[in-house]
Scaffold this motif. Structure first.
Motif, PDB file in Angstrom:
ATOM      1  N   GLU A 118       0.859  -1.202   0.000  1.00 47.86           N
ATOM      2  CA  GLU A 118       0.000   0.000   0.000  1.00 47.86           C
ATOM      3  C   GLU A 118       0.885   1.238   0.000  1.00 47.86           C
ATOM      4  OE1 GLU A 118      -3.412   0.033   2.632  1.00 47.86           O
ATOM      5  OE2 GLU A 118      -3.208  -2.133   2.921  1.00 47.86           O
ATOM      6  N   LEU A 127       0.711   5.759   0.228  1.00 51.71           N
ATOM      7  CA  LEU A 127      -0.050   6.994   0.456  1.00 51.71           C
ATOM      8  C   LEU A 127       0.506   8.096  -0.420  1.00 51.71           C
ATOM      9  CD1 LEU A 127      -0.266   7.136   4.379  1.00 51.71           C
ATOM     10  CD2 LEU A 127      -1.891   6.102   2.765  1.00 51.71           C
ATOM     11  N   ARG A 180      -2.771   2.075   6.011  1.00 55.73           N
ATOM     12  CA  ARG A 180      -2.535   3.522   6.150  1.00 55.73           C
ATOM     13  C   ARG A 180      -1.924   3.827   7.531  1.00 55.73           C
ATOM     14  NH1 ARG A 180      -6.517   8.709   5.162  1.00 55.73           N
ATOM     15  NH2 ARG A 180      -5.408  10.068   6.584  1.00 55.73           N
ATOM     16  N   GLU A 186       1.669   5.619   8.215  1.00 56.68           N
ATOM     17  CA  GLU A 186       1.712   6.911   8.915  1.00 56.68           C
ATOM     18  C   GLU A 186       2.541   6.826  10.203  1.00 56.68           C
ATOM     19  OE1 GLU A 186      -1.250  10.024   8.692  1.00 56.68           O
ATOM     20  OE2 GLU A 186      -2.680   8.443   8.200  1.00 56.68           O
ATOM     21  N   VAL A 209      -2.912  13.607   4.014  1.00 54.93           N
ATOM     22  CA  VAL A 209      -3.000  12.449   3.111  1.00 54.93           C
ATOM     23  C   VAL A 209      -4.048  12.753   2.037  1.00 54.93           C
ATOM     24  CG1 VAL A 209      -3.573   9.994   2.929  1.00 54.93           C
ATOM     25  CG2 VAL A 209      -2.329  10.836   4.935  1.00 54.93           C
ATOM     26  N   HIS A 250      -4.444   7.149  -1.597  1.00 55.06           N
ATOM     27  CA  HIS A 250      -4.105   5.877  -0.951  1.00 55.06           C
ATOM     28  C   HIS A 250      -4.395   4.777  -1.965  1.00 55.06           C
ATOM     29  CE1 HIS A 250      -4.985   3.071   2.769  1.00 55.06           C
ATOM     30  NE2 HIS A 250      -3.938   2.679   2.061  1.00 55.06           N
TER      31      HIS A 250
END
Ligand SMILES: Cc1cc2nc3c(=O)[nH]c(=O)nc-3n(C[C@H](O)[C@H](O)[C@H](O)COP(=O)(O)OP(=O)(O)OC[C@H]3O[C@@H](n4cnc5c(N)ncnc54)[C@H](O)[C@@H]3O)c2cc1C
Length: 355
Positions: A215, A217, A265, A269, A282, A285
């Motif tokens: 993943e 961001l 996420r 972070e 943000v 994503h």
């Protein structure tokens, strides 16, 4: 004229299709533009010092030289606008790492590749109390833009792109035909480059390509404007093309949800806050799936029963550096019978050794 069909138009298939076309083949490229494919999601970093212990990437100099050759090659005109050479800054995590790099940076093997920064850089923006190592010959690539450009080059040189699902049940290996929407297409060679979905290909389902979800961001922050490098410290932060920074990534072999998740996420972070001192927002994503292999090397070679059926797959976390080089090896292997380096050969896996 030799008829070739390439299945999958990510980084691997797009480079390979262009190279085969240039060598005089008639090439048809089939792809469904899946949004989860690694090449459409990737951050696009190319870096020669990676991993927890900061080791030099496999064939670092060769892979960089191949990327440079693509940039200078008139056939690949327009590709360079998507490639952004920029240093990568890797802050030291502790005094031990500082001491290690103080020695390594002076060694001939690393001399051209890194610069030792013994004082913190931009301390008001990023946490790097001990300084860090600057990795010099690296950068990042807008891979989506690059692939679209490769496909423009491919089409304008006579290549054919068919958009849609690969009809595996319409491929007749005995007759060397693929039937597309009722029309049989003959082929002399077929090369399978479907990324992690190669395991759905009935001829390559036994390849040890493991899906690994990542993943990413996208963030905005005014404080980052002044930074002249990519940062890697647990997460990487890459300056995007639109003022947005790309921050990633997670690595998951076991996952139920292939899309972006709250847990992913939160993980990114949490690590981002260990690097960044300034506020950020943000704004994007996304998630994609990498095709990884047990020895972290791509896989090249042909099927033991059907020698005209090949694969170029398993690019894992480093497709951007490896695809230009491996697509050249693959082209020479298919057209001239050139040997593939041992560590990349499909025959290292038992199910693909000739019987
Ligand atoms: C979050 C994330 C971050 C990454 N960051 C980086 C990075 O910074 N630097 C780097 O070098 N690499 C990075 N990677 C890895 C890189 O993206 C991969 O190594 C590379 O893109 C793999 O390319 P590929 O062409 O082999 O596979 P893919 O990109 O998966 O392409 C396969 C293509 O085949 C098509 N396809 C598959 N099956 C079918 C079917 N049945 N019918 C029709 N079409 C089909 C797909 O739609 C796709 O277009 C990252 C990956 C992820 C997920």
């Amino acid at each position: 004229m030799r008829q070739v069909i390439v299945l999958g138009a990510g980084l691997a298939g797009s480079f390979l299709a262009c190279r085969l076309l240039r060598q005089g083949c008639h090439v048809t490229l089939i792809d469904d533009r899946a949004p989860m494919s690694a090449s459409r999601v990737a951050a696009g970093l190319y870096n020669v010092i990676t991993g927890r212990f900061g080791s030099k990437t496999w064939k670092a100099e060769t892979l960089l030289a191949e990327l440079d050759a693509v940039l200078k090659d008139p056939f690949f005109q327009g590709v360079s606008q998507f490639i952004h050479p920029i240093h990568i800054y890797r802050p030291f995590k502790d005094v031990e790492e500082y001491n290690q790099w103080s020695g390594w940076s002076a060694e001939p093997a690393y001399h051209q590749l890194v610069k030792f920064e013994e004082r913190p850089l931009f301390p008001e923006v990023i946490h790097n109390p001990l300084g860090g190592i600057r990795i010099l010959p690296c950068g990042w690539v807008n891979i989506g833009g690059l692939i679209d450009r490769l496909q423009d080059i491919f089409r304008s040189n006579g290549g054919v792109v068919l958009q849609g699902s690969i009809p595996y049940d319409q491929i007749n290996m005995g007759q060397k035909t693929l039937t597309w929407k009722g029309e049989p297409l003959g082929f002399d060679q077929m090369i399978c480059c479907e990324g992690y979905r190669i395991r759905q290909n009935p001829w390559f389902e036994k390849l040890p390509v493991q899906p690994n979800k990542g993943e990413i961001l996208e963030i905005e922050s005014e404080g980052l404007d002044q930074l002249p490098f990519v940062i890697t410290k647990k997460v990487y932060m890459v300056p995007g093309e639109s003022g947005r920074w790309i921050v990633g990534s997670t690595y998951e072999h076991l996952f139920d949800d292939p899309g972006p998740t709250e847990a992913g996420r939160a993980q990114i972070e949490e690590q981002l806050r260990l690097v960044l001192k300034v506020p950020y927002k943000v704004v994007g994503h996304r998630a994609g799936i990498r095709p990884t292999t047990p020895n972290r090397r791509p896989i090249l070679g042909s099927h033991p029963q059907w020698p005209f059926l090949y694969t170029l797959s398993g690019f894992g976390t480093k497709g951007m550096l490896a695809a230009p080089y491996c697509s050249r090896l693959m082209t020479a292997h298919i057209l001239e019978g050139a040997e593939v380096p041992e560590e990349l050969r499909i025959t290292q896996f038992k199910a693909f050794r000739p019987t």
